[in-house]
Scaffold this active site. Structure first.
Site, PDB file in Angstrom:
ATOM      1  N   SER A   9       0.797  -1.219   0.000  1.00 20.06           N
ATOM      2  CA  SER A   9       0.000   0.000   0.000  1.00 20.06           C
ATOM      3  C   SER A   9       0.833   1.274   0.000  1.00 20.06           C
ATOM      4  O   SER A   9       0.296   2.363  -0.086  1.00 20.06           O
ATOM      5  CB  SER A   9      -0.935   0.011   1.216  1.00 20.06           C
ATOM      6  OG  SER A   9      -0.177  -0.101   2.402  1.00 20.06           O
ATOM      7  N   HIS A  22       1.544   4.060   7.068  1.00 20.12           N
ATOM      8  CA  HIS A  22       1.002   4.944   6.043  1.00 20.12           C
ATOM      9  C   HIS A  22       1.416   6.383   6.291  1.00 20.12           C
ATOM     10  O   HIS A  22       2.006   6.704   7.320  1.00 20.12           O
ATOM     11  CB  HIS A  22      -0.531   4.849   6.016  1.00 20.12           C
ATOM     12  CG  HIS A  22      -1.026   3.626   5.304  1.00 20.12           C
ATOM     13  ND1 HIS A  22      -2.364   3.292   5.236  1.00 20.12           N
ATOM     14  CD2 HIS A  22      -0.382   2.664   4.609  1.00 20.12           C
ATOM     15  CE1 HIS A  22      -2.496   2.179   4.544  1.00 20.12           C
ATOM     16  NE2 HIS A  22      -1.309   1.778   4.149  1.00 20.12           N
ATOM     17  N   ASP A  66      -7.529   6.207   4.865  1.00 14.85           N
ATOM     18  CA  ASP A  66      -7.642   4.998   5.676  1.00 14.85           C
ATOM     19  C   ASP A  66      -8.910   4.892   6.497  1.00 14.85           C
ATOM     20  O   ASP A  66      -9.030   3.978   7.308  1.00 14.85           O
ATOM     21  CB  ASP A  66      -6.439   4.912   6.621  1.00 14.85           C
ATOM     22  CG  ASP A  66      -5.155   4.621   5.876  1.00 14.85           C
ATOM     23  OD1 ASP A  66      -4.085   4.820   6.457  1.00 14.85           O
ATOM     24  OD2 ASP A  66      -5.238   4.186   4.707  1.00 14.85           O
TER      25      ASP A  66
END
Lengths: 146, 152
Positions: free
Chosen positions: B56, B96, B122
Protein backbone atom coordinates in the site's frame (compact mmCIF):
# COMPACT_ATOMS: atom_id res chain seq x y z
CA UNK A 1 18.64 21.23 -1.26
CA UNK A 2 17.81 24.17 -3.39
CA UNK A 3 15.08 24.38 -5.92
CA UNK A 4 12.72 27.04 -7.10
CA UNK A 5 9.12 26.61 -6.16
CA UNK A 6 6.28 28.93 -6.86
CA UNK A 7 2.62 28.44 -6.38
CA UNK A 8 -0.30 30.72 -6.95
CA UNK A 9 -3.88 30.11 -6.15
CA UNK A 10 -6.43 31.19 -8.68
CA UNK A 11 -9.83 30.90 -7.10
CA UNK A 12 -11.22 29.78 -3.81
CA UNK A 13 -14.65 29.42 -2.33
CA UNK A 14 -16.10 27.56 0.55
CA UNK A 15 -19.30 25.86 1.45
CA UNK A 16 -20.74 24.81 4.75
CA UNK A 17 -21.47 21.17 4.18
CA UNK A 18 -21.55 17.94 6.08
CA UNK A 19 -18.11 16.44 5.90
CA UNK A 20 -19.13 13.49 3.75
CA UNK A 21 -15.64 12.03 3.86
CA UNK A 22 -15.86 11.32 7.55
CA UNK A 23 -17.52 12.84 10.60
CA UNK A 24 -21.02 14.01 9.85
CA UNK A 25 -20.66 17.51 11.20
CA UNK A 26 -21.08 20.66 9.16
CA UNK A 27 -17.65 21.96 8.32
CA UNK A 28 -16.17 24.42 5.91
CA UNK A 29 -15.20 23.00 2.54
CA UNK A 30 -12.67 24.94 0.50
CA UNK A 31 -11.75 24.82 -3.14
CA UNK A 32 -8.38 26.01 -4.27
CA UNK A 33 -6.96 26.09 -7.78
CA UNK A 34 -3.23 26.45 -8.14
CA UNK A 35 -0.21 26.45 -10.40
CA UNK A 36 3.06 24.79 -9.53
CA UNK A 37 6.41 25.48 -11.10
CA UNK A 38 9.32 23.51 -9.71
CA UNK A 39 12.70 22.21 -10.71
CA UNK A 40 13.58 19.19 -8.62
CA UNK A 41 16.65 18.09 -10.56
CA UNK A 42 19.08 19.03 -7.82
CA UNK A 43 17.40 16.79 -5.25
CA UNK A 44 17.97 13.60 -7.18
CA UNK A 45 21.30 12.02 -6.40
CA UNK A 46 22.68 8.50 -6.77
CA UNK A 47 20.72 7.27 -3.76
CA UNK A 48 17.34 8.87 -4.36
CA UNK A 49 14.72 6.38 -5.55
CA UNK A 50 11.75 8.72 -5.64
CA UNK A 51 10.28 11.93 -4.29
CA UNK A 52 6.88 12.14 -2.70
CA UNK A 53 5.78 15.68 -3.41
CA UNK A 54 2.81 17.21 -1.61
CA UNK A 55 1.07 20.54 -1.38
CA UNK A 56 -0.31 21.24 2.07
CA UNK A 57 -2.36 24.03 3.59
CA UNK A 58 -1.54 25.12 7.12
CA UNK A 59 -3.68 27.41 9.24
CA UNK A 60 -5.04 28.15 12.69
CA UNK A 61 -8.65 28.28 13.78
CA UNK A 62 -10.67 28.90 16.91
CA UNK A 63 -11.20 25.15 17.28
CA UNK A 64 -7.68 24.02 16.59
CA UNK A 65 -4.37 25.76 17.12
CA UNK A 66 -2.79 23.97 14.17
CA UNK A 67 -4.37 22.44 11.09
CA UNK A 68 -2.56 20.88 8.19
CA UNK A 69 -4.34 19.47 5.17
CA UNK A 70 -2.68 17.85 2.18
CA UNK A 71 -4.40 19.14 -0.93
CA UNK A 72 -2.43 17.38 -3.62
CA UNK A 73 0.42 14.96 -3.95
CA UNK A 74 2.53 13.41 -6.64
CA UNK A 75 5.14 10.71 -6.83
CA UNK A 76 8.19 11.52 -8.92
CA UNK A 77 10.36 8.55 -9.69
CA UNK A 78 14.00 8.74 -10.55
CA UNK A 79 14.05 9.09 -14.29
CA UNK A 80 10.76 11.01 -14.52
CA UNK A 81 10.87 14.57 -15.74
CA UNK A 82 12.00 16.55 -12.68
CA UNK A 83 10.68 19.82 -13.99
CA UNK A 84 7.07 20.50 -13.10
CA UNK A 85 4.99 23.05 -14.90
CA UNK A 86 1.46 22.44 -13.71
CA UNK A 87 -1.36 24.88 -14.34
CA UNK A 88 -4.91 25.15 -13.10
CA UNK A 89 -4.62 22.20 -10.81
CA UNK A 90 -7.53 21.23 -8.63
CA UNK A 91 -6.94 19.72 -5.23
CA UNK A 92 -6.82 15.92 -5.12
CA UNK A 93 -8.31 15.70 -1.65
CA UNK A 94 -11.28 17.50 -0.17
CA UNK A 95 -10.20 20.49 1.82
CA UNK A 96 -12.48 20.12 4.82
CA UNK A 97 -11.85 22.00 8.01
CA UNK A 98 -12.66 20.60 11.44
CA UNK A 99 -15.35 23.18 12.04
CA UNK A 100 -15.91 26.54 10.41
CA UNK A 101 -12.48 28.06 10.68
CA UNK A 102 -11.86 28.76 7.00
CA UNK A 103 -14.44 31.47 6.53
CA UNK A 104 -12.66 34.79 6.64
CA UNK A 105 -9.37 33.11 7.52
CA UNK A 106 -6.62 35.32 6.15
CA UNK A 107 -3.71 33.21 7.25
CA UNK A 108 -3.91 29.99 5.31
CA UNK A 109 -0.47 29.14 3.98
CA UNK A 110 0.17 26.74 1.12
CA UNK A 111 3.54 25.02 1.14
CA UNK A 112 5.16 22.54 -1.19
CA UNK A 113 7.09 19.82 0.60
CA UNK A 114 8.63 16.50 -0.31
CA UNK A 115 9.72 13.25 1.23
CA UNK A 116 12.97 11.95 -0.17
CA UNK A 117 12.81 8.16 -0.48
CA UNK A 118 16.30 6.72 -0.86
CA UNK A 119 17.33 3.25 -1.99
CA UNK A 120 18.75 2.87 1.50
CA UNK A 121 19.08 5.40 4.29
CA UNK A 122 17.12 8.12 6.01
CA UNK A 123 13.69 9.37 4.92
CA UNK A 124 13.87 13.14 5.31
CA UNK A 125 10.93 15.48 4.97
CA UNK A 126 11.88 18.75 3.34
CA UNK A 127 9.82 21.91 2.98
CA UNK A 128 10.30 24.03 -0.08
CA UNK A 129 11.30 27.63 0.27
CA UNK A 130 8.36 29.13 -1.57
CA UNK A 131 5.00 29.42 0.13
CA UNK A 132 1.75 31.22 -0.60
CA UNK A 133 -0.80 32.81 1.62
CA UNK A 134 -4.40 32.18 0.62
CA UNK A 135 -6.83 34.61 2.23
CA UNK A 136 -10.28 33.09 2.24
CA UNK A 137 -13.35 35.26 1.69
CA UNK A 138 -15.82 36.07 4.45
CA UNK A 139 -18.79 34.48 2.74
CA UNK A 140 -19.80 31.15 1.43
CA UNK A 141 -20.39 30.50 -2.24
CA UNK A 142 -23.23 28.35 -3.36
CA UNK A 143 -23.22 28.85 -7.09
CA UNK A 144 -19.68 28.35 -8.37
CA UNK A 145 -18.71 25.01 -9.81
CA UNK A 146 -15.25 23.59 -9.41
CA UNK B 1 27.67 -37.67 8.72
CA UNK B 2 28.22 -34.06 9.76
CA UNK B 3 26.45 -34.60 13.06
CA UNK B 4 28.74 -37.53 13.88
CA UNK B 5 31.86 -35.40 13.23
CA UNK B 6 30.48 -32.71 15.51
CA UNK B 7 29.83 -35.19 18.31
CA UNK B 8 33.39 -36.57 17.92
CA UNK B 9 34.77 -33.05 18.33
CA UNK B 10 32.72 -32.54 21.45
CA UNK B 11 33.85 -35.85 22.91
CA UNK B 12 37.48 -34.88 22.27
CA UNK B 13 37.09 -31.69 24.32
CA UNK B 14 37.72 -31.83 28.00
CA UNK B 15 35.23 -30.31 30.41
CA UNK B 16 36.94 -26.92 30.51
CA UNK B 17 36.94 -26.54 26.77
CA UNK B 18 33.29 -27.52 26.64
CA UNK B 19 32.30 -24.91 29.23
CA UNK B 20 34.37 -22.35 27.30
CA UNK B 21 32.50 -23.10 24.08
CA UNK B 22 29.14 -22.87 25.80
CA UNK B 23 30.08 -19.51 27.34
CA UNK B 24 31.31 -18.27 23.99
CA UNK B 25 28.04 -19.17 22.40
CA UNK B 26 26.15 -17.52 25.25
CA UNK B 27 28.16 -14.31 24.78
CA UNK B 28 27.31 -14.10 21.12
CA UNK B 29 23.63 -14.55 21.81
CA UNK B 30 23.73 -11.99 24.64
CA UNK B 31 25.51 -9.45 22.47
CA UNK B 32 22.88 -9.79 19.78
CA UNK B 33 20.16 -9.37 22.39
CA UNK B 34 21.91 -6.34 23.91
CA UNK B 35 22.21 -4.66 20.55
CA UNK B 36 18.53 -5.22 19.90
CA UNK B 37 17.50 -3.94 23.33
CA UNK B 38 19.86 -1.01 22.94
CA UNK B 39 18.17 -0.11 19.68
CA UNK B 40 14.83 -0.28 21.43
CA UNK B 41 16.03 2.20 24.06
CA UNK B 42 17.65 4.60 21.60
CA UNK B 43 14.70 4.71 19.23
CA UNK B 44 12.01 4.47 21.88
CA UNK B 45 10.21 1.93 19.76
CA UNK B 46 9.16 -1.59 20.72
CA UNK B 47 10.18 -2.82 17.29
CA UNK B 48 12.90 -0.57 15.89
CA UNK B 49 13.17 -2.55 12.66
CA UNK B 50 10.09 -3.83 10.87
CA UNK B 51 9.39 -5.50 7.57
CA UNK B 52 6.96 -3.96 5.10
CA UNK B 53 4.02 -6.32 4.78
CA UNK B 54 1.83 -4.83 2.07
CA UNK B 55 2.09 -2.92 -1.16
CA UNK B 56 0.00 0.00 0.00
CA UNK B 57 3.00 2.34 0.06
CA UNK B 58 4.44 1.44 -3.31
CA UNK B 59 6.54 2.52 -5.10
CA UNK B 60 8.33 3.85 -2.03
CA UNK B 61 8.14 0.65 0.00
CA UNK B 62 7.76 -2.83 -1.39
CA UNK B 63 6.89 -5.99 0.49
CA UNK B 64 10.03 -7.23 2.15
CA UNK B 65 11.71 -3.85 2.65
CA UNK B 66 13.07 -3.00 6.06
CA UNK B 67 11.93 0.11 7.88
CA UNK B 68 13.81 1.74 10.73
CA UNK B 69 11.50 3.32 13.27
CA UNK B 70 11.71 5.77 16.14
CA UNK B 71 8.95 6.47 18.60
CA UNK B 72 9.76 9.62 20.47
CA UNK B 73 6.61 11.02 22.04
CA UNK B 74 7.95 14.56 21.75
CA UNK B 75 8.13 14.32 17.96
CA UNK B 76 5.14 16.26 16.67
CA UNK B 77 2.91 14.54 14.13
CA UNK B 78 2.86 16.52 10.90
CA UNK B 79 1.47 15.88 7.43
CA UNK B 80 3.74 14.03 5.04
CA UNK B 81 5.27 11.93 7.80
CA UNK B 82 5.13 8.18 7.59
CA UNK B 83 3.66 6.79 10.79
CA UNK B 84 3.26 3.26 12.04
CA UNK B 85 -0.02 2.87 13.86
CA UNK B 86 -2.20 0.16 15.30
CA UNK B 87 -5.95 0.13 15.10
CA UNK B 88 -7.68 -0.77 18.32
CA UNK B 89 -8.39 -4.46 18.40
CA UNK B 90 -6.02 -5.29 15.55
CA UNK B 91 -2.57 -6.72 16.01
CA UNK B 92 -0.88 -5.87 12.75
CA UNK B 93 0.51 -2.33 12.58
CA UNK B 94 0.03 -0.25 9.43
CA UNK B 95 2.62 2.03 7.88
CA UNK B 96 1.00 4.94 6.04
CA UNK B 97 1.44 8.66 5.44
CA UNK B 98 -0.29 11.42 7.42
CA UNK B 99 -2.75 13.30 5.24
CA UNK B 100 -4.49 15.70 7.62
CA UNK B 101 -3.99 16.91 11.17
CA UNK B 102 -6.03 19.03 13.58
CA UNK B 103 -4.14 19.88 16.73
CA UNK B 104 -5.50 21.75 19.73
CA UNK B 105 -3.67 24.26 21.86
CA UNK B 106 -3.02 21.70 24.59
CA UNK B 107 -1.38 19.26 22.19
CA UNK B 108 -4.35 16.93 21.63
CA UNK B 109 -4.19 15.90 18.02
CA UNK B 110 -6.40 13.97 15.63
CA UNK B 111 -5.11 12.94 12.25
CA UNK B 112 -5.94 11.02 9.10
CA UNK B 113 -3.68 8.68 7.15
CA UNK B 114 -3.51 7.24 3.65
CA UNK B 115 -1.33 4.76 1.86
CA UNK B 116 0.52 6.24 -1.11
CA UNK B 117 -0.67 3.42 -3.34
CA UNK B 118 -4.29 3.51 -2.13
CA UNK B 119 -6.95 5.49 -3.91
CA UNK B 120 -8.72 6.54 -0.71
CA UNK B 121 -7.73 7.49 2.81
CA UNK B 122 -7.64 5.00 5.68
CA UNK B 123 -11.06 5.77 7.17
CA UNK B 124 -12.25 2.44 5.80
CA UNK B 125 -9.57 0.69 7.83
CA UNK B 126 -10.25 2.38 11.13
CA UNK B 127 -12.60 0.94 13.71
CA UNK B 128 -16.32 1.36 13.12
CA UNK B 129 -17.30 4.91 13.96
CA UNK B 130 -13.67 5.97 14.24
CA UNK B 131 -12.84 8.89 11.96
CA UNK B 132 -9.43 9.90 13.27
CA UNK B 133 -6.28 8.48 14.73
CA UNK B 134 -4.77 9.81 17.95
CA UNK B 135 -1.30 9.92 19.43
CA UNK B 136 -1.98 6.79 21.44
CA UNK B 137 -2.49 4.79 18.25
CA UNK B 138 1.02 5.56 16.99
CA UNK B 139 3.72 2.97 17.62
CA UNK B 140 6.45 4.57 15.56
CA UNK B 141 7.64 6.91 12.85
CA UNK B 142 9.50 5.60 9.77
CA UNK B 143 12.89 7.27 9.67
CA UNK B 144 14.96 5.05 7.39
CA UNK B 145 14.60 2.35 4.80
CA UNK B 146 16.63 -0.48 3.39
CA UNK B 147 15.71 -2.54 0.38
CA UNK B 148 14.70 -6.06 1.19
CA UNK B 149 14.40 -9.12 -1.01
CA UNK B 150 12.19 -8.67 -4.02
CA UNK B 151 9.48 -11.22 -4.72
CA UNK B 152 10.05 -11.15 -8.46
Amino acid sequence: MDLLVMKEEALYLRRNVEDFTGPRERSDLAFVTFDITADLQSIFDWNVKQLFLYLSAEYSTKNNALNQVVLWDKIILRGDNPRLFLKDMKSKYFFFDDGNGLKGNRNVTLTLSWNVVPNAGLLPLVTGSGHMSVPFPDTYETTKSY
Amino acid sequence: MLSLDFLDDVRRMNKRQLYYQVLNFGMIVSSALMIWKGLMVVTGSESPIVVVLSGSMEPAFHRGDLLFLTNRIEDPIRVGEIVVFRIEGREIPIVHRVLKIHEKQNGDIKFLTKGDNNAVDDRGLYKRGQHWLEKKDVVGRARGISNGTRES
